[in-house]
Design an enzyme around this catalytic site. Structure first.
Site, PDB file in Angstrom:
ATOM      1  CB  VAL A  75       5.546   4.244   6.430  1.00  0.00           C
ATOM      2  CG1 VAL A  75       4.321   5.066   7.074  1.00  0.00           C
ATOM      3  CG2 VAL A  75       6.099   5.196   5.485  1.00  0.00           C
ATOM      4  CD  GLU A  95      -0.823 -19.701  -9.520  1.00  0.00           C
ATOM      5  OE1 GLU A  95      -1.516 -19.581 -10.731  1.00  0.00           O
ATOM      6  OE2 GLU A  95      -0.533 -19.134  -8.740  1.00  0.00           O
TER       7      GLU A  95
HETATM    8  C1  LIG Z   1       1.618 -15.446  -3.412  1.00  0.00           C
HETATM    9  C2  LIG Z   1       0.848 -14.720  -4.133  1.00  0.00           C
HETATM   10  C3  LIG Z   1       0.261 -14.776  -5.250  1.00  0.00           C
HETATM   11  C4  LIG Z   1      -0.782 -13.800  -6.243  1.00  0.00           C
HETATM   12  N1  LIG Z   1      -0.884 -14.159  -7.329  1.00  0.00           N
HETATM   13  C5  LIG Z   1      -1.522 -13.425  -8.068  1.00  0.00           C
HETATM   14  C6  LIG Z   1      -1.956 -13.597  -9.190  1.00  0.00           C
HETATM   15  O1  LIG Z   1      -1.590 -14.617  -9.884  1.00  0.00           O
HETATM   16  N2  LIG Z   1      -2.698 -12.578 -10.000  1.00  0.00           N
HETATM   17  C7  LIG Z   1      -3.189 -11.382  -9.403  1.00  0.00           C
HETATM   18  O2  LIG Z   1      -3.466 -10.272 -10.085  1.00  0.00           O
HETATM   19  N3  LIG Z   1      -2.899 -10.964  -8.051  1.00  0.00           N
HETATM   20  C8  LIG Z   1      -1.880 -12.064  -7.348  1.00  0.00           C
HETATM   21  N4  LIG Z   1      -1.616 -11.733  -5.982  1.00  0.00           N
HETATM   22  C9  LIG Z   1      -1.986 -10.665  -5.524  1.00  0.00           C
HETATM   23  C10 LIG Z   1      -1.082  -9.342  -6.068  1.00  0.00           C
HETATM   24  O3  LIG Z   1       0.215  -9.740  -5.764  1.00  0.00           O
HETATM   25  C11 LIG Z   1      -1.495  -8.159  -5.117  1.00  0.00           C
HETATM   26  O4  LIG Z   1      -3.102  -7.771  -5.302  1.00  0.00           O
HETATM   27  C12 LIG Z   1      -0.680  -6.946  -5.363  1.00  0.00           C
HETATM   28  O5  LIG Z   1       0.588  -7.218  -5.138  1.00  0.00           O
HETATM   29  C13 LIG Z   1      -1.280  -5.573  -4.610  1.00  0.00           C
HETATM   30  O6  LIG Z   1      -0.681  -4.671  -4.841  1.00  0.00           O
HETATM   31  P1  LIG Z   1      -0.270  -3.474  -4.007  1.00  0.00           P
HETATM   32  O7  LIG Z   1       0.609  -2.349  -4.421  1.00  0.00           O
HETATM   33  O8  LIG Z   1      -1.585  -3.328  -3.098  1.00  0.00           O
HETATM   34  O9  LIG Z   1       0.577  -4.237  -2.756  1.00  0.00           O
HETATM   35  P2  LIG Z   1       2.017  -4.960  -2.975  1.00  0.00           P
HETATM   36  O10 LIG Z   1       2.446  -5.317  -4.170  1.00  0.00           O
HETATM   37  O11 LIG Z   1       1.998  -6.057  -2.010  1.00  0.00           O
HETATM   38  O12 LIG Z   1       3.155  -3.676  -2.473  1.00  0.00           O
HETATM   39  C14 LIG Z   1       3.075  -3.255  -1.337  1.00  0.00           C
HETATM   40  C15 LIG Z   1       4.256  -2.795  -1.068  1.00  0.00           C
HETATM   41  O13 LIG Z   1       4.301  -1.880   0.302  1.00  0.00           O
HETATM   42  C16 LIG Z   1       5.433  -2.129   1.050  1.00  0.00           C
HETATM   43  N5  LIG Z   1       5.266  -1.896   2.321  1.00  0.00           N
HETATM   44  C17 LIG Z   1       4.267  -2.535   3.102  1.00  0.00           C
HETATM   45  N6  LIG Z   1       4.200  -2.087   4.363  1.00  0.00           N
HETATM   46  C18 LIG Z   1       5.015  -0.967   4.478  1.00  0.00           C
HETATM   47  C19 LIG Z   1       5.482   0.022   5.223  1.00  0.00           C
HETATM   48  N7  LIG Z   1       4.977  -0.055   6.528  1.00  0.00           N
HETATM   49  N8  LIG Z   1       6.393   0.969   4.989  1.00  0.00           N
HETATM   50  C20 LIG Z   1       7.139   1.028   3.698  1.00  0.00           C
HETATM   51  N9  LIG Z   1       6.596  -0.102   2.759  1.00  0.00           N
HETATM   52  C21 LIG Z   1       5.643  -1.055   3.138  1.00  0.00           C
HETATM   53  C22 LIG Z   1       5.928  -3.569   0.814  1.00  0.00           C
HETATM   54  O14 LIG Z   1       7.351  -3.980   1.045  1.00  0.00           O
HETATM   55  C23 LIG Z   1       5.244  -3.716  -0.768  1.00  0.00           C
HETATM   56  O15 LIG Z   1       6.726  -3.332  -1.648  1.00  0.00           O
HETATM   57  C24 LIG Z   1      -0.749 -12.778  -5.473  1.00  0.00           C
HETATM   58  C25 LIG Z   1      -0.432 -12.323  -4.132  1.00  0.00           C
HETATM   59  C26 LIG Z   1       0.330 -13.511  -3.554  1.00  0.00           C
HETATM   60  C27 LIG Z   1       0.858 -13.115  -2.034  1.00  0.00           C
END
Ligand SMILES: Cc1cc2nc3c(=O)[nH]c(=O)nc-3n(C[C@H](O)[C@H](O)[C@H](O)COP(=O)(O)OP(=O)(O)OC[C@H]3O[C@@H](n4cnc5c(N)ncnc54)[C@H](O)[C@@H]3O)c2cc1C
Length: 447
Positions: free
Chosen positions: A88, A183
């Site tokens: 998007v 980690e």
């Molecule tokens: C290395 C790491 C370790 C972590 N460890 C922890 C932990 O131990 N415990 C914990 O609770 N949280 C942890 N987190 C944080 C947690 O992963 C995030 O808070 C969580 O993933 C947020 O969920 P979300 O749905 O907002 O985004 P996300 O899970 O990041 O999903 C976003 C999605 O949107 C898609 N996307 C983005 N932009 C676009 C676009 N323009 N068009 C189409 N698709 C798009 C991406 O491909 C992705 O699939 C960690 C994060 C990282 C990076």
């Protein structure tokens, strides 16, 4: 029974567009399972990624196919959802549509009745974007594989190079001592001291320096001081050098400057900041400093009751404090948004405002030592690791992944060997290395 549940989607049903198949987006889609709506879930990758275990891919413990599953597979039994692979690039709130760059190179405009933006976050180099090429961050499968390649390649080069220590090949710097940095540092320490210990002939991998740097005065900021001290002591026991109280002054191809000292290192990894996806720009919305969209208590954008923003890309205060960017917040908000839309579609009253239920924080500091903090309960060591392991396994998307991860952890625990100590050719696609991905093909995002 609704039409959707019978596998029929009628054009007259309201159209819910979910952007992002991460923790928030998938939870929202599942919460709409029984709603009389058509759902289009758009993601730029074809997989849902379990980011909390990404560091284990970057440090060779797990292959990527163990922590990521195709979004289509996760939602295959939910007939009212259709999944689109595409990126998007903008939202038109007035016309109620999103523009998507599709995987075949064409562009499509998709209209919505309800929009859920769950596009997560990306790295932030705090305005120093030039650091990125020297210090990659960890956010996607592609990032984890690139970091794994860098780490393993440094050892390979050290084996064939004169004076590898002087050239910084055996010095690894992690910038940022939050949960991801800690980690990574712990997992790298056990990688060099256990897995790689007897694999080389000219170098001693155990002599590698792993340096964890943060400008804060303690590691693991979200945890209590007592737990952060215990985790630091454990890391230091594994040989990690923890340097606190000094920010990074510069990063280049040969290392970093921190606290006025030049550290020569060929492998610098960024585990510091995150910034929200550009959703705030698409919406022309008010954002916080990290670019997260300020949302209302029902998770919608002010003035647009049909536009929900959730997870890492949203900013919401609870009891005077902003909610953290963690998976639990994204999942609970996804469920809430899905349920609220369902109620609105069938003409029922709105639910009470969203309230986050904090289940606590956990982080592993190498081996089987984790810290866990849940209200008054504070655990460390194996006592912290056991619930950490159980919860992480339980939250993986499929039982096949749960089994694969469990077996791999057991194997690593018993033998010290890791599942995926491969340097993958830069031009080969990441899935060529992993047999399990024949079943769960991944399309890795480079961003
Ligand atoms: C290395 C790491 C370790 C972590 N460890 C922890 C932990 O131990 N415990 C914990 O609770 N949280 C942890 N987190 C944080 C947690 O992963 C995030 O808070 C969580 O993933 C947020 O969920 P979300 O749905 O907002 O985004 P996300 O899970 O990041 O999903 C976003 C999605 O949107 C898609 N996307 C983005 N932009 C676009 C676009 N323009 N068009 C189409 N698709 C798009 C991406 O491909 C992705 O699939 C960690 C994060 C990282 C990076």
């Amino acid at each position: 029974m609704t039409q959707a549940r019978q596998g029929l989607m009628y054009a007259k049903d309201p159209h819910v567009v979910i952007v992002g198949g991460g923790f928030g987006g998938v939870a929202a889609a599942k919460a709409l399972r029984d709603a009389p709506v058509r759902i289009t879930l758009i993601d730029r990758t074809n997989h849902h990624l379990f980011q909390p275990l990404l560091y284990q891919v970057a440090t060779s413990v797990l292959p990527p196919g163990d922590i990521a599953s195709p979004i289509r597979g996760i939602l295959r039994k939910q007939a009212n959802v259709s999944v689109t692979l595409g990126e998007v690039t903008s939202v038109d709130k007035a016309e109620r549509n999103v523009t998507v760059d599709l995987s075949d190179g064409t562009r499509e405009v998709v209209t919505y009745d309800y929009l859920i933006l769950a596009t997560g976050a990306r790295h932030s180099y705090f305005g120093k974007d030039e650091y990125e090429k020297h210090a990659p961050g960890l956010k996607s499968v592609a990032d984890a594989l690139a970091i794994r390649n860098r780490i393993l390649r440094a050892f390979e080069q050290a084996e064939t190079t004169e004076d590898p220590v002087k050239k910084g090949l055996l010095t690894f710097v992690l910038v940022g001592a939050g949960p991801t940095g800690v980690e990574m540092a712990g997992a790298m320490a056990t990688l060099v001291r256990r897995t790689l210990k007897s694999s080389f002939r000219r170098i001693n991998p155990q002599s590698a320096r792993i340096i964890l740097v943060d400008q804060a005065n303690r590691i693991l900021g979200p945890f209590s001081e007592a737990l952060s001290k215990k985790a630091q002591k454990h890391l230091e026991g594994l040989g990690v050098e923890v340097r606190l109280g000094h920010g990074i002054e510069s990063i280049d191809g040969d290392g970093v400057v921190v606290g006025g000292e030049r550290i020569i290192s060929k492998t610098v990894i960024w585990t510091a900041g995150v910034a929200a996806s550009p959703a705030g720009k698409w919406l022309n919305a008010e954002t916080d400093r990290a670019g997260r969209v300020h949302i209302q208590q029902d998770l919608t954008m002010a003035g647009y009751p049909e536009v929900f923003v959730i997870g890492d890309t949203a900013s919401l205060n609870q009891d005077g404090k902003p909610l953290p960017g963690v998976a639990q917040v994204a999942m609970q908000q996804g469920r809430y948004a899905g349920k609220l839309i369902h109620r609105r579609v069938i003409g029922r009253k709105d639910m009470a405002p969203f309230r986050y239920f904090d289940k606590g924080n956990m982080a592993v500091a190498g081996g089987n030592f984790a810290v866990l903090q849940c209200r008054k309960v504070q655990l460390s060591g194996l006592l912290g690791w056991l619930p950490w392991a159980a919860i992480h396994i339980a939250y993986l998307a499929h039982s096949s992944l749960r089994l694969a991860v469990l077996v791999q952890w057991l194997w690593t625990y018993l033998t010290g060997q890791r599942g995926s100590v491969l340097v993958v050719n830069h031009h080969a696609s990441p899935h060529q290395e992993c047999s399990r991905q024949v079943v769960h093909p991944l399309i890795a995002s480079g961003s």
